[in-house]
Design a protein around this motif. Sequence first.
Motif, mmCIF file in Angstrom:
data_model
loop_
_atom_site.group_PDB
_atom_site.id
_atom_site.type_symbol
_atom_site.label_atom_id
_atom_site.label_comp_id
_atom_site.label_asym_id
_atom_site.label_seq_id
_atom_site.Cartn_x
_atom_site.Cartn_y
_atom_site.Cartn_z
ATOM 1 N N CYS A 32 -72.223 -19.238 27.993
ATOM 2 C CA CYS A 32 -73.558 -18.674 27.741
ATOM 3 C C CYS A 32 -74.316 -19.521 26.718
ATOM 4 C CB CYS A 32 -73.438 -17.234 27.263
ATOM 5 S SG CYS A 32 -72.929 -16.073 28.540
ATOM 6 N N GLU A 33 -74.371 -20.833 26.967
ATOM 7 C CA GLU A 33 -75.033 -21.737 26.020
ATOM 8 C C GLU A 33 -76.504 -21.405 25.847
ATOM 9 O OE1 GLU A 33 -73.201 -22.675 28.589
ATOM 10 O OE2 GLU A 33 -71.614 -24.034 27.909
ATOM 11 N N ASP A 34 -77.187 -21.065 26.948
ATOM 12 C CA ASP A 34 -78.614 -20.734 26.854
ATOM 13 C C ASP A 34 -78.837 -19.460 26.045
ATOM 14 O OD1 ASP A 34 -79.200 -22.949 28.353
ATOM 15 O OD2 ASP A 34 -79.582 -21.858 30.213
ATOM 16 N N ILE A 35 -77.927 -18.513 26.204
ATOM 17 C CA ILE A 35 -78.034 -17.270 25.438
ATOM 18 C C ILE A 35 -77.795 -17.544 23.960
ATOM 19 C CG2 ILE A 35 -77.048 -14.970 25.071
ATOM 20 C CD1 ILE A 35 -78.724 -15.195 27.603
ATOM 21 N N ALA A 36 -76.861 -18.437 23.661
ATOM 22 C CA ALA A 36 -76.609 -18.798 22.259
ATOM 23 C C ALA A 36 -77.886 -19.348 21.626
ATOM 24 C CB ALA A 36 -75.480 -19.823 22.172
ATOM 25 N N LYS A 37 -78.583 -20.217 22.340
ATOM 26 C CA LYS A 37 -79.837 -20.788 21.841
ATOM 27 C C LYS A 37 -80.873 -19.687 21.636
ATOM 28 C CE LYS A 37 -83.254 -24.382 23.026
ATOM 29 N NZ LYS A 37 -84.462 -23.536 23.202
ATOM 30 N N HIS A 38 -80.989 -18.791 22.610
ATOM 31 C CA HIS A 38 -81.947 -17.688 22.517
ATOM 32 C C HIS A 38 -81.631 -16.791 21.317
ATOM 33 C CE1 HIS A 38 -84.458 -14.277 23.565
ATOM 34 N NE2 HIS A 38 -83.393 -13.494 23.706
ATOM 35 N N CYS A 39 -80.367 -16.481 21.123
ATOM 36 C CA CYS A 39 -79.979 -15.599 20.011
ATOM 37 C C CYS A 39 -80.309 -16.227 18.656
ATOM 38 C CB CYS A 39 -78.490 -15.271 20.090
ATOM 39 S SG CYS A 39 -78.082 -14.058 21.367
ATOM 40 N N MET A 40 -80.089 -17.524 18.536
ATOM 41 C CA MET A 40 -80.429 -18.193 17.280
ATOM 42 C C MET A 40 -81.943 -18.170 17.049
ATOM 43 S SD MET A 40 -77.521 -18.864 16.015
ATOM 44 C CE MET A 40 -76.709 -17.549 16.951
ATOM 45 N N GLU A 41 -82.708 -18.372 18.120
ATOM 46 C CA GLU A 41 -84.170 -18.343 18.003
ATOM 47 C C GLU A 41 -84.668 -16.951 17.620
ATOM 48 O OE1 GLU A 41 -85.390 -19.767 21.825
ATOM 49 O OE2 GLU A 41 -85.164 -21.886 21.281
ATOM 50 N N VAL A 42 -84.071 -15.920 18.210
ATOM 51 C CA VAL A 42 -84.479 -14.553 17.871
ATOM 52 C C VAL A 42 -84.091 -14.232 16.428
ATOM 53 C CG1 VAL A 42 -84.139 -12.097 18.398
ATOM 54 C CG2 VAL A 42 -84.443 -13.734 20.256
ATOM 55 N N GLY A 43 -82.938 -14.738 16.004
ATOM 56 C CA GLY A 43 -82.553 -14.551 14.607
ATOM 57 C C GLY A 43 -83.582 -15.137 13.657
#
Length: 208
Positions: A32-43
């Motif tokens: 889930c690399e794309d989700i990892a990126k999204h989660c960091m951005e939302v953080g």
Amino acid sequence: MQHSIFRLLTDHILFTGDLQQDIQSFLTANQCEDIAKHCMEVGNEAKRIALMFGADPGSAEIAGWLHDISAVYPNHERIEVAKQLQIEIYPEEEIFPMIIHQRLSKVMASEIFKIDDQEILDAIGCHTTLRSDATLLDQVLFVADKISWDQNGTPPYLEKLNCNLEVSLTHGAFAYVHFLWTQRENLKVIHPWLREAYEDLKGKVQLV
């Protein structure tokens, strides 16, 4: 204690105690690399919004990092996972399993990443639909997730949301809920929490 259902997701990961790094490792190791990126951005976005409106920026950032960790489960598995975790399932979630991911993420944040701050967990648990009487942190994460859209292009509601955010956080949250409400005939389901959030926020923004 961590539920046994999570072992397949965690046994191959060396957790370091660095929460941000561990979340990224968990999502990346589970494709889930794309989700990892999204989660960091939302953080990052949640921290920014928290600072604007007097919420705790550290809590907001953590909630953002963790909000979508249940993406490791594809839609067709989510209801069965929820049943094994003894999560009460709404009929709307049976019909449209994507929407239960917010509540799966809440359990995973607690059991896998040992988050014990109930305010953080509750914000994660309603970040897609919001809920009635949403807390400050609920609204921060909700708005941050909608600004840091995980789809291509510019969100059709973004300009209105940002404009409303200049009035208040509640107005910003309502902008997205109202957008969904106007599209409700085209939605697969209307989650009861979304319906309650709409009625609640509509009353609050009319008072200002």
